[in-house]
Design a protein around this motif. Structure first.
Motif, short mmCIF file in Angstrom:
data_model
loop_
_atom_site.label_atom_id
_atom_site.label_comp_id
_atom_site.label_asym_id
_atom_site.label_seq_id
_atom_site.Cartn_x
_atom_site.Cartn_y
_atom_site.Cartn_z
N TYR A 236 0.61 -1.05 -0.33
CA TYR A 236 -0.03 -0.45 0.13
C TYR A 236 0.88 1.03 -0.08
N ASP A 237 0.25 2.50 -1.06
CA ASP A 237 1.33 3.44 -0.75
C ASP A 237 0.27 4.40 -0.51
N ARG A 238 0.98 5.08 0.78
CA ARG A 238 0.57 6.21 0.84
C ARG A 238 0.82 7.74 0.04
N SER A 239 1.82 7.31 -0.53
CA SER A 239 1.77 8.47 -1.07
C SER A 239 0.44 8.86 -2.19
N ARG A 240 -0.41 7.74 -2.52
CA ARG A 240 -1.38 7.71 -3.69
C ARG A 240 -2.63 8.44 -2.21
N GLU A 241 -2.75 7.84 -0.96
CA GLU A 241 -3.60 9.02 -0.34
C GLU A 241 -2.94 10.24 0.25
N ASN A 242 -2.02 11.16 0.11
CA ASN A 242 -1.46 12.19 -0.04
C ASN A 242 -1.90 12.57 -1.48
N GLN A 243 -1.88 12.42 -2.78
CA GLN A 243 -2.54 12.81 -4.20
C GLN A 243 -3.48 12.56 -3.68
N LEU A 244 -4.44 12.54 -3.70
CA LEU A 244 -6.26 12.40 -2.99
C LEU A 244 -6.02 13.48 -2.06
N GLY A 245 -5.39 13.66 -1.48
CA GLY A 245 -5.77 14.77 -0.74
C GLY A 245 -6.33 14.42 0.62
N GLY A 246 -5.71 13.10 0.74
CA GLY A 246 -5.92 12.67 2.45
C GLY A 246 -7.65 12.28 2.68
N ASN A 247 -8.31 12.08 1.20
CA ASN A 247 -10.09 11.65 0.99
C ASN A 247 -9.56 10.44 0.40
N THR A 248 -8.99 8.98 0.95
CA THR A 248 -9.46 8.09 0.99
C THR A 248 -10.41 7.71 0.93
N ARG A 249 -11.62 6.76 0.71
CA ARG A 249 -12.49 6.21 1.36
C ARG A 249 -12.64 4.55 0.67
N MET A 250 -12.94 3.51 2.04
CA MET A 250 -13.46 2.72 2.19
C MET A 250 -15.10 2.24 1.41
N ILE A 251 -14.54 0.71 0.95
CA ILE A 251 -16.89 0.65 0.62
C ILE A 251 -16.81 -0.91 1.11
N TYR A 252 -17.73 -0.36 1.85
CA TYR A 252 -17.93 -1.87 2.58
C TYR A 252 -19.39 -2.31 1.51
N THR A 253 -19.81 -3.05 1.09
CA THR A 253 -20.63 -3.70 0.62
C THR A 253 -22.14 -5.06 0.48
N GLY A 254 -22.87 -4.51 0.81
CA GLY A 254 -23.98 -5.99 1.33
C GLY A 254 -25.37 -6.01 0.36
N ILE A 255 -25.05 -8.09 0.39
CA ILE A 255 -26.53 -8.01 -0.89
C ILE A 255 -27.27 -9.54 0.04
N ASP A 256 -28.92 -9.06 -0.30
CA ASP A 256 -29.00 -10.14 0.34
C ASP A 256 -30.26 -10.52 -1.08
N LEU A 257 -30.60 -11.63 -1.29
CA LEU A 257 -32.05 -12.67 -2.03
C LEU A 257 -32.68 -12.81 -1.21
N ILE A 258 -34.62 -13.39 -1.59
CA ILE A 258 -35.30 -13.36 -0.77
C ILE A 258 -36.16 -13.96 -1.42
N GLU A 259 -37.11 -14.89 -1.38
CA GLU A 259 -38.52 -15.98 -1.24
C GLU A 259 -39.43 -14.85 -0.99
N ILE A 260 -40.26 -13.91 -2.50
CA ILE A 260 -41.05 -13.51 -2.25
C ILE A 260 -42.13 -14.00 -1.45
N PRO A 261 -42.33 -15.75 -2.39
CA PRO A 261 -43.93 -16.22 -1.06
C PRO A 261 -43.76 -16.86 0.44
N ARG A 262 -42.39 -16.82 0.54
CA ARG A 262 -41.54 -16.73 2.05
C ARG A 262 -42.43 -15.54 2.75
N VAL A 263 -42.56 -14.68 2.45
CA VAL A 263 -42.82 -13.39 3.48
C VAL A 263 -44.07 -13.19 3.36
N ALA A 264 -44.68 -13.26 1.74
CA ALA A 264 -46.36 -14.13 1.92
C ALA A 264 -46.79 -14.58 2.79
N GLY A 265 -46.34 -15.79 2.96
CA GLY A 265 -46.71 -16.83 3.91
C GLY A 265 -46.16 -16.55 5.49
#
Length: 153
Positions: free
Chosen positions: A13-42
């Motif tokens: 990891y190169d901290r100079s990249r962070e400095n080039q971006l003005g210290g405004n680096t970001r972290m990304i978190y992800t989440g995904i979900d799939l559910i059966e609609i008939p189950r919810v209906a039940g």
């Protein structure tokens, strides 16, 4: 014969990249979900009041008007956001994550109480949400953006 070399992304990891971006680096978190609609209906059919009051805010209930596909997509969204927050279902009250939608606009996430506190601790500044459903399935994808240094001591 040439051999490929694996690179450890943490040690390179190169901290100079962070400095080039003005210290405004970001972290990304992800989440995904799939559910059966008939189950919810039940569940909705067997325990309508208990299910609605435990999982959905008044605004979500008004929006969905008892339509299983709308409730399922919001249920999936809540689980996807819980994954973004790293808590899972057991670590977060359902109603602390609310799916809203302004007329003609995309769905949005409002956080309350413990979910809001957790997001603030993680440095999450926004969560983008995408919902979709077919006849049988509803899915949600959530992406949280945070300051990269949020978890550093």
């Amino acid at each position: 014969m040439t051999r490929s070399r694996l690179i450890d992304p943490i040690s390179t990891y190169d901290r100079s990249r962070e400095n080039q971006l003005g210290g405004n680096t970001r972290m990304i978190y992800t989440g995904i979900d799939l559910i059966e609609i008939p189950r919810v209906a039940g569940v909705l059919e067997r325990y309508p009041k208990r299910f609605l009051e435990k999982v959905f805010t008044e605004g979500e209930q008004r929006y969905a008007r008892g339509r299983a596909h709308q409730l399922a997509s919001r249920f999936a969204a809540k689980e996807a956001v819980m994954k973004v927050l790293g808590t899972g279902v057991r670590g977060m009250p359902w109603k602390s994550i609310e799916v809203t939608r302004k007329r003609g606009g995309p769905p949005e996430i409002l956080l309350h109480g413990p979910a809001k506190a957790r997001a603030e601790k993680m440095g999450i500044t926004r969560i983008a949400l995408s919902l979709s459903h077919s006849r049988d399935f509803a899915t949600a994808s959530a992406v949280g953006e945070a300051r990269d240094d949020a978890w550093r001591p």
